[in-house]
Structure formats: structure tokens, C-alpha cells
Design a protein around this motif. Structure first.
Motif, short mmCIF file in Angstrom:
data_model
loop_
_atom_site.label_atom_id
_atom_site.label_comp_id
_atom_site.label_asym_id
_atom_site.label_seq_id
_atom_site.Cartn_x
_atom_site.Cartn_y
_atom_site.Cartn_z
N SER A 1 0.83 -1.21 0.00
CA SER A 1 0.00 0.00 0.00
C SER A 1 0.86 1.26 0.00
CB SER A 1 -0.91 0.03 1.23
OG SER A 1 -1.88 -0.97 1.11
N LEU B 1 0.17 10.13 -3.73
CA LEU B 1 -0.49 10.49 -2.47
C LEU B 1 0.51 10.71 -1.36
CD1 LEU B 1 -3.40 7.91 -2.51
CD2 LEU B 1 -3.57 10.36 -2.89
N ASP B 2 1.72 10.23 -1.57
CA ASP B 2 2.72 10.27 -0.51
C ASP B 2 4.08 10.42 -1.17
OD1 ASP B 2 3.73 10.21 2.02
OD2 ASP B 2 3.08 8.16 2.49
N ASN C 1 0.73 4.16 -2.70
CA ASN C 1 0.51 5.56 -2.34
C ASN C 1 1.55 6.47 -2.97
OD1 ASN C 1 -1.67 4.84 -0.78
ND2 ASN C 1 -0.53 4.83 1.15
#
Lengths: 249, 791
Positions: free
Chosen positions: A63, A72-73, A67
């Protein structure tokens, strides 16, 4: 297998069909008291148009990797390049633009907006996309032409997830990230969703990354990678051994 | 720690800490409501105590009367009246003062003091100096405010025009009296310390000056416990009738006392009307916050019930949470209320001349304020607490199904309009939760209403000023003669330098009676075509003086319950004291006081007199005001001269600082409500839709676009609230005007468009500030969690 090679200036080489490329990704979550190393140096090339499955137990880092690839990260170290340009050096607004223009997401729990109908949930994305598929067409691709004006509360879980697929692909994304897309579904509805994914992958050529801990799903992929303890431990060329309809778990 | 505080209470404290922003918003509103209540009740009890102490120490009388000239021996007969305990006779006259450096004349009430300086009633408090020496007729004790305003000291001289002769009076003492706590001059609107004073002279000096040897023209009495004051008033009127009395009246009609009473009444109205608004809004907010919290904590509640907590424990848990949110507000409200009550009592020292403004807090203010706020919290919590208690554990522990939305009538009505999806989300959310949207709309509207309902007072004052100074009393100067005089005096005034035009008036004291109700008022005889003193109808249009019958001010009409066509009897309290029977032909609007009017010729006929005037209204050349003042001071027989210009200036001076202070306080309070309501709505929206908004961020929506969904909804609700708040504000203004109206003031209900605009601007700016504050949190939405977690 996780062999570090000297990085060229641009290793996400469009000519060789590599769309997204990660080098030396590490990620450490520092909660103050404990440091959790989620990724320990990951190198990965995602090829244009492929259907890639990432397998791994929970805590394997899949995950976290998704991400970072999805914008997202940010990694603690290492770099991700999309079409030859670095993502890790982008600002928050830059990452938002990346997601908005190039990436589709499918969540485990659908995350539809309950106050909007199926058609409107798709329109939510098409309204801000540059060259979208009309919402009706996107929903037709996932077999929901008859449910256009239903609200999420009026749809089954499989139907809700197919709306999510339609919503993700309606912007004609270059990349489609699916995080446990069948995780909340029984196998029969899960297969319907996978068929929808398979269909849009071949129809639109969207590079699709599916993360799952369900080994069965890997058989429909072009390629499956396995993560364990923050590292890629195995890469297997599956070559779409099975159609989604033939899968079982 | 374990065991000292229960686990559930620890959860309570942590939840409260977590929701501190919302708790603070609720607390702020509660604090405002409690503070205003403590302030108003504290100010009332301080006024009451200061008044009672002063009245008691300086023997404020119970009944007052006057006469033209009554023999001193009458005092014995008055003392014999059943119910009279103490009596004091004296001489009292209004005169003009000629003060160096002032363009216009000032007025002074000369009041006699006995030789020892200690009247049995209405004593004089001597701050410094001494009482006048009876052998020196030009010595006076002068009221402190006037001495201070002009920078006089003991030994200063003031020129007074006494019975037509200028006399230099020496200030030998500085004093005050309970009769003149609110020191209003002959035609002033507010106390004007520069232009009105009380001068206490020796009885002997005034007897000589006004030719009242062995006589008095003013009398006051105190009553024995349990005495009937109306009966004493009637007996006094009978005894004094042959000596030209203007009629006796009780303390409730004594001007200064009536103003103190009226101030206390207005404070009581504030305490009754304003705090409930705050408490209702706080109850609504608590309701909304808890409803959302319980939805979030659904699974925890199920768990608690599965563990064996009973319904009562769960309900009490959430009621305690509501109490936790208001308790701080109540305490802050107490502290703030005490500070405001102090500020208020300090402001009162400007208008009410108590020797000591005693500050006293009324313990009941704390009980009522704290109790009302606690009740509001419980009231706000009870619905949510009940629904939490009633949740079935098994159902509560499973995840809540997606909220069911539909296309309600509103959406169908707008079906032909194409909305973008975020806008559609806003509309659906509002119509899906109409009660919650309603709470926000009503809360913001309440802020707007509160602003309109308080700020309108300044429009009312403007309106009163405009009506009084520019429409009904359009003259520049009003002159009153010492006693009714031949019309020739008017001609004399007309010939004075600077006078442009004049209009005589005949003004008498009457008692008007209708059925069981009666009232002592001024009856003003007006020239039908006069342009300086005019009448206005209820639409504020100019009205001719009716050629027969009586025109009654609307306040008086209300006081004695008469309408057009009713017959009333008028007892004239002067001269021959005839009783007239007339019908009310017109109701007129008057900004101040509650007079009655008659055509001057009809009045003369009724009184059986001709060519008699009691005063003159005049227009004067503003450039020649000084020459005019000098001339008018020379003329004997003038009791008072009031210049409208001076009244307006002094009125504006006293109002200006108060207006700025009050405006700021109202704006802060109204803005605080709006901000608190919007902040709460935004926080609730963010908690509830955080996952939805974070999903949109993942899908590529920018912070601004996501904020639009959250803030656009609030903007829509605020937009809806403004007209509602305006309308509610008009209603509140009406309520405030009705309850503030005393016998002394009618409060016109006028709300200027600029007041609506100002109120709306304050609401909008506060709402924007609150929304921007919450918008900061959109940045910290957890984009990763939404991928994994189920709501």
C-alpha cells in the motif's frame, strides 16, 4: 530481483514502453517513539498498458508503494518518474495535477459520494478532466447502463465498485491504481469487477496496477510482483494466464 | 489515576478536549448571554441600592406639590392630613443664568433651604463649603455637576436673572440632592451640566426676591407607613386649590425618580429579551454537535451497551458532555458580566448624580444566568442523548449503511438547471439534512437579528431627533414666562434683535380623565397656522390643529385608553380650575413626552381668558444669537430660555461616546454568534464528510475545489439566513421598542437600510473568518486513510 543498477538520467523511458519508474524507494514512518520502515529500497518499472498485480501480506509495503506511485505520498528516499519526469520533486499542487490528469483510483470501499447518483459520481470526475469519456459511456463499459440514476445506497456492493471503476476510467487515465478492489466483495461480484477492470484495460490501454493479497487475481495479470518486508522479492511474467471469469478463490 | 475518575468520564474529557473548538464556540455564546444577564441585573441592583441609600439618608419625599403662593400657616393643615408624616415647605423657582463665555443663557432651579441648611425632606448633601448665611441673600449652594462643568470654585460668582433683576450669586457650597439625581433642565433631552443647575439659597433670600414673605410655593411630604398616597394627593390638591396649585404628584411622577425607574425597567427588558436569544442558539448548536458526535461514536455506543452500560448511563454521558461545553462559558459569563456591570455603573455616574454609586451584585443574577444556561445545555442535549440511549447494540456496532439520498422536491424543481457535481453535492446535502441546515440558518439569522434589534436604537434616536427638532418643535428657541402674561410680551420678544419670527403658546397643567384612568399632563394651546410648533399624524405627516376638540399624543392615548371620538374630562390645574368636557378628535405622534394639544383660541374660550400666553417659540438669526441672548436676559418675567442648537449639541456630545462603545460591543457579540454558528457547521461538515472530501482529493480535486463543497454550503446557508435575520431583526426591534418604551420615551421603530447593511456585513465578515479558519483543516485531510478504512 531488486538489483540496483546505475540510474540513467531518465530511466522511465517512453520509447521502451516504461510509463512509471521507481528507483531506490525507501519509506520510514517516524511516529516519534518508533520508526517503521515500510519500504526498504524498491526499484520498479511499470510498462505502458500492462496489468500489474502486486501481491503481499499486510504490512509488506504494497500500500505504501501504491501511495507513492499514485502521488499520495512521498518516499523518504529515492525517486519516481512518470513519463520521464520526477514526481518526488513536485509540490502538493503538482501531485494534485498528476492525480487529476493521469491517475485513476479504485478504493477497497468504493468511496462513492452518497449524495450523487451513479452518473453524477462519474460526472464529478469528468467535469474536471481534459478529455473524458461521457459518464453514460463509462458506465456502459462496466455494464451499468441500467443503473445510471441510482444513488449509492440503492446499489449493491459490486455495482458500487463498478461505478467506482467507471469513475476512475472516465478521465482516460494513463494509470489506474486499484487497492484491494475486490476486498469487500464476495467472489462472484468480485469477478464482475475484475472483468470490468480487464475490459477497460484492454479497451482503453490504461496501465493498471492492482494490489491485493489474493493470489488468485494474479493469474489475470501480465506480470505479478511480490512484496515482503518492504522489498520486492519476486517478479513473475504471468502473461494473462486466465480470463477473470475463470478465476476462483 | 485509575479509580479516581471513571473510564467513561475520561473518554468524556478527551472528547471535550478533542472538540475544543466547537466547545469554545458554544461557550462563547453562553458567556455572552450569561454576561448580559449578570450585567443587566447587576446594574439594576446597583442603581436600586444607590438610590435607596441616597433617598433614605437625605429623606426623599413621597408626594410633591406646588402653588403660586400659599400662606405658611397652611403647613399645619397639610401636616394634619391623614397619612402625612413629615412636611417641608419651601420656595422654588426657575430662573435664567447669564454665564460669562456662554453665548446662550442657562437655567437654574432656585430652591430655598431653612436656616440650619437641613430641610426635613429632600435634604442637601454638602460636598464642600457651607450653607448660605440667611443674612446674606446672594450666597448659594450649587449643584456639583454644574460647578465642575464650568470649573467654578467656592467664592466664584454666577449672574442670575431673578425676578427681572440681575444678581451676582456667590458659590459658598457645593451640593446635591436626591430630588435631582437625573438633572434635566426645562426643555433638555438629556442632563446638561453646563446649562442647568440647582441653586440652594436661604429661605429668607428667596422670600424677599419673589415677594413670598410668610408664604411658600412648593411643598413635599413623606407618608406614614401604609398610608394611601392617592388620598394624600387628593387632600393636598383640595387644600392648595385656592392658592393656584399645579396639582400634587407622587414619587413615581417625580421627574428624576421616573428616569431612574425607567432606566431600571429598560435594563430588566434587556435581561428578559437578549440572553434567551443566546441560550437558544447555544442549545441548537449543542444539539447539532451531539447529533454528529453520536453518529461518529455509534459503534462505541453499541460497544458500551454490549458491555452492560444502561440507557441512563449513556444518556447522562452525553448530557454531561453538553454541560462540559457550557460550564466554562457560564464562568466566563460571570466574570465578564461583573466587569460589564461595573462598566455600566461607571457610565451611570455621568447621567445619574449619586453621591456614591454603590456597586452591588445581585446573587440571583448568577443563579438565574447559570441556571438558564444549564437548562439550555440540557435542553440541547436531551434529544441526542435519548437517541444514543435508544440505539440497539447489535445494530449500533455494525457499520452505518450509506446515507440514503434522493431527489427531493427542491431538486426536481431545479431539474432543468444544470449544476456541476460539487454544487449538486451541496444542494443534496442541505436538503438531505434540512433540520441541521435549518439550525445553521436560524443561528446565523439570530446573529443578524440581534444586530438589527440592537443597532436600530441609533436609528430610533436619529428619528426621534429629526422628528422633535426638525418637524414638531421646529423653532430655534423656546421662552417660558414666569407666569401667564399678556400677549404684548410676545410682541416685545418679536422686536428683540435677531428674532426672525415668533409664535405664542399657551401651556397649562391639566389632569385628563377617561373612565377610571387619569393622567397629569401639559395641555399645549397651539396656533392653527403656526409653523414653529406643529403636529404630526400617525404617518408622521403634518397635521393641522383641529379647530375643536383635543389632539392627544399616542402615548397619552395608550395611557388613558382613548381613541378618536372618545370624550374625556379635563381638570385644569391652574387659575379658576375649570373642568372641561371635550372629545378626542386626533391622535398625534410626539417623539418625547405625552402632551395634549388644543387650538389656542378654543383653549382661551374654555378658560375664559383672552390674549394670555405662557411662552413664545421663536426663530432667530444664528449670527445674532449672542445679541439676542443678551437682550432676552435683560427682560424680566422670563423663567427659562432654551436654545434648540444647544440642546442638539449637548445631546450629540453625550451620545457620541456611548454610541461608539455600544456599537462595538454589539458588533462583537453579534459577530461572535455568527462566527460560532458557522464554525460549528463547518466543523460538523468536515467531520461528517472528511472521508468524502479526502476521496475527492485523491481523485485529483484541489484543496480549493474541495473547500468549495464545504464552504459553498455554508455560504448558501448564510445567504439564506440574511433576509430571515433581517425580518427577525425587525421583529426583535419591535419587541425591544415595545418593552423599552416607558412613560418618558416612545421608541420609534425605524431601521435604516444602512443598519441592515451593517448587520449583514458583520455577519458576513464573521462567517468568512470562521469558514477560513476551518478551511485550514482541509489541508490536513488524510488522503491515505480513505483508501483503506471503511467509515
Amino acid at each position: 530481483m531488486n538489483v540496483l543498477t546505475p540510474a540513467p538520467a531518465s530511466y522511465a523511458d517512453t520509447d521502451t514502453g516504461v510509463l512509471l519508474s521507481a528507483r531506490g524507494l525507501t519509506k520510514v514512518y517516524d511516529t516519534g517513539e518508533v520508526k517503521v520502515q515500510a519500504l526498504r529500497g524498491v526499484d520498479l518499472d511499470v510498462r505502458r498498458g500492462e496489468l500489474l498485480v502486486m501481491l503481499g501480506a499486510s504490512g509488506s509495503g504494497k500500500s505504501t508503494l501504491l501511495n507513492i506511485l499514485g502521488g499520495l505520498d512521498r518516499p523518504t528516499e529515492g525517486d519516481v518518474q512518470f513519463e520521464g519526469k520526477s514526481l518526488t520533486r513536485r509540490s502538493d499542487a503538482g501531485l494534485t495535477r498528476y492525480r487529476r490528469n493521469h491517475v485513476g483510483f479504485i478504493f477497497q470501499f468504493y468511496n462513492l459520494v452518497p449524495s450523487l447518483t451513479a452518473r453524477e459520481n462519474v460526472a464529478l470526475v469528468t467535469e474536471i478532466a481534459r478529455d473524458p469519456i461521457p459518464p453514460e459511456e463509462a458506465l456502459a463499459m462496466v455494464g451499468l447502463s441500467a443503473r445510471l440514476d441510482h444513488f449509492p445506497a440503492e446499489l449493491s456492493g459490486g455495482e458500487q465498485q463498478r461505478v467506482a471503476v467507471a469513475r476512475a476510467i472516465a478521465k482516460r487515465p494513463a494509470l489506474l491504481f486499484c487497492d484491494e478492489p475486490t476486498g469487500a466483495l464476495d467472489s462472484k461480484t468480485g469477478i464482475q469487477v475484475l472483468e470490468a477492470l480487464d475490459h477497460v484495460n484492454s479497451e482503453l490501454g490504461a496501465t493498471t496496477v492492482v494490489i491485493t493479497h489474493n493470489f488468485g487475481i494474479s493469474e489475470m495479470s501480465d506480470r505479478t510482483i511480490r512484496l515482503s518486508d518492504g522489498r520486492i522479492v519476486d517478479v513473475e511474467e504471468v502473461g494473462r494466464a486466465k480470463k477473470p471469469a475463470d478465476l476462483s478463490w | 489515576m485509575v479509580g479516581w475518575i471513571s473510564a467513561l468520564d475520561r473518554k468524556l474529557l478527551r472528547d471535550l478536549l478533542h472538540m475544543r473548538g466547537q466547545g469554545l464556540a458554544v461557550g462563547a455564546i453562553v458567556a455572552c448571554g450569561v454576561a448580559i444577564m449578570v450585567m443587566a441585573l447587576g446594574a439594576i441592583s446597583s442603581l436600586e441600592l444607590s438610590r435607596d441609600t441616597y433617598y433614605d439618608r437625605f429623606r426623599f419625599a413621597d408626594v410633591f406639590s406646588n402653588a403660586k403662593r400659599a400662606p405658611e400657616r397652611l403647613a399645619n393643615e397639610i401636616a394634619e392630613i391623614d397619612g402625612v408624616r413629615t412636611i417641608e415647605t419651601r420656595i422654588s423657582r426657575l430662573v435664567t443664568l447669564d454665564i460669562e463665555g456662554m453665548r446662550e443663557p442657562a437655567n437654574a432651579q432656585l430652591v430655598s433651604v431653612p436656616e440650619n441648611g437641613k430641610p426635613r425632606l429632600n435634604g442637601v448633601l454638602l460636598y464642600s463649603g457651607r450653607f448660605p448665611d440667611p443674612s446674606r441673600p446672594d450666597e448659594a449652594v450649587v449643584s456639583k455637576a454644574f460647578v465642575d462643568a464650568h470649573g467654578f470654585t467656592l467664592g466664584s460668582h454666577v449672574r442670575a436673572i431673578i425676578n427681572g433683576r440681575a444678581r451676582d450669586l456667590e458659590i459658598v457650597g457645593v451640593g446635591d440632592s436626591p430630588e435631582h439625581v437625573y438633572m434635566l433642565g426645562p426643555s433638555g433631552l438629556l442632563p446638561d451640566e453646563k446649562r442647568f443647575a440647582i441653586f440652594w439659597l436661604s429661605r429668607r433670600a428667596l422670600e424677599a426676591a419673589f415677594d413670598l414673605d410668610g408664604a411658600f410655593n412648593s411643598v413635599s411630604v413623606s407618608l406614614s407607613p401604609g398610608a394611601n398616597s392617592q388620598r394624600v394627593i387628593d387632600s393636598l390638591d383640595k387644600l392648595l386649590e385656592p392658592y393656584g396649585t399645579g396639582g400634587a404628584y407622587g414619587a413615581e411622577d417625580q421627574l428624576s425618580n421616573a428616569f431612574i425607574e425607567s432606566e431600571m425597567q429598560q435594563l430588566a427588558s434587556i435581561a428578559a429579551i437578549i440572553p434567551p436569544i443566546f441560550l437558544i442558539v447555544s442549545a441548537m448548536l449543542i444539539n447539532a454537535i451531539l447529533a454528529r458526535l453520536i453518529a461518529t461514536e455509534r459503534q462505541q455506543i453499541g460497544l458500551l451497551k454490549a458491555f452492560g452500560y444502561d440507557e441512563w448511563e449513556i444518556a447522562w454521558h452525553y448530557v454531561k458532555m453538553a454541560l462540559g461545553m457550557v460550564i466554562g462559558g457560564i464562568l466566563v459569563g460571570f466574570v465578564l458580566g461583573v466587569a460589564l456591570a461595573r462598566l455600566m455603573t461607571n457610565l451611570y455616574t455621568d447621567s445619574f448624580r449619586f453621591p456614591d454609586m454603590i456597586f452591588r451584585l445581585d446573587p440571583s443574577a448568577f443563579v438565574i444566568g447559570g441556571g438558564a444556561a444549564t437548562l439550555a445545555a440540557i435542553f440541547g442535549a436531551v434529544g441526542s442523548a435519548r437517541s444514543a440511549a435508544k440505539l440497539a447494540p447489535a445494530e449500533a456496532m455494525s457499520a452505518a449503511p450509506p446515507t440514503v439520498y434522493g431527489k427531493g422536491p427542491v431538486q426536481r424543481a431545479f431539474a432543468h438547471i444544470h449544476f456541476d457535481e460539487p454544487t449538486r453535492m451541496i444542494l443534496r446535502h442541505v436538503t438531505r439534512w434540512p433540520v441541521r441546515a435549518g439550525v445553521t440558518v436560524i443561528g446565523v439569522a439570530a446573529a443578524q437579528a440581534l444586530l438589527v434589534g440592537t443597532l436600530f436604537a441609533f436609528d430610533s434616536i436619529d428619528e426621534m431627533m429629526e422628528q422633535h427638532f426638525h418637524r414638531t418643535d421646529a423653532y430655534d428657541v423656546a421662552i417660558n414666562f414666569v407666569e401667564p402674561t399678556n400677549i404684548g410680551a410676545v410682541r416685545e420678544i418679536e422686536r428683540m434683535p435677531g428674532v426672525l419670527s415668533v409664535q405664542p403658546n399657551r401651556d397649562i397643567s391639566i389632569r385628563v380623565r377617561h373612565g377610571q384612568l387619569d393622567e397629569r399632563v401639559r395641555l399645549v394651546g397651539v396656533e392653527p397656522d403656526g409653523r414653529l410648533r406643529r403636529l404630526l399624524d400617525d404617518q408622521d405627516k403634518f397635521l393641522g390643529v383641529p379647530d375643536r376638540g383635543l389632539a392627544v399624543s399616542s402615548q397619552l392615548a395608550g395611557m388613558i385608553n382613548v381613541g378618536r371620538g372618545d370624550r374625556v374630562s379635563l381638570e385644569v390645574l391652574e387659575g379658576e380650575r375649570p373642568t372641561l368636557d371635550v372629545s378626542v378628535t386626533t391622535i398625534v405622534n410626539e417623539a418625547m413626552g405625552w402632551p395634549a394639544f388644543m387650538d389656542v383660541d378654543s383653549l382661551e374660550r374654555a378658560l375664559g381668558e383672552s390674549n394670555v400666553v405662557s411662552g413664545v417659540y421663536a426663530m432667530i438669526d444664528p449670527d445674532r444669537e449672542a445679541v439676542f441672548s443678551a437682550a432676552v436676559l435683560e427682560r424680566p418675567g422670563i423663567a427659562s430660555v432654551s436654545l434648540q442648537r444647544a440642546s442638539i449639541e449637548s445631546f450629540n456630545d453625550s451620545m457620541e461616546e456611548n454610541i461608539n462603545i455600544m456599537m462595538t460591543i454589539y458588533a462583537l457579540i453579534g459577530g461572535a454568534i455568527a462566527a460560532a454558528v458557522v464554525y460549528n457547521a463547518a466543523r460538523i461538515g468536515l467531520t461528517e464528510r472528511g472521508r468524502e472530501l479526502a476521496s475527492l482529493r485523491v481523485l485529483g480535486f484541489s484543496e480549493g475545489e474541495v473547500s468549495y463543497i464545504l464552504i459553498g454550503e455554508l455560504a448558501l446557508l448564510v445567504f439564506l439566513a440574511l433576509p430571515l435575520g433581517g425580518a427577525m431583526g425587525m421583529g426583535l426591534a419591535y419587541l425591544v421598542a415595545i418593552s423599552m418604551a416607558t412613560e418618558l420615551f416612545r421608541v420609534p421603530i425605524t431601521v435604516a437600510p444602512s443598519t441592515h447593511g451593517l448587520a449583514a456585513s458583520i455577519v458576513i465578515v464573521s462567517s468568512i473568518a470562521a469558514a477560513l479558519f476551518v478551511r485550514q483543516r482541509v489541508k490536513s485531510l488524510d488522503l491515505i486513510a480513505v483508501l483503506k478504512t471503511r467509515e
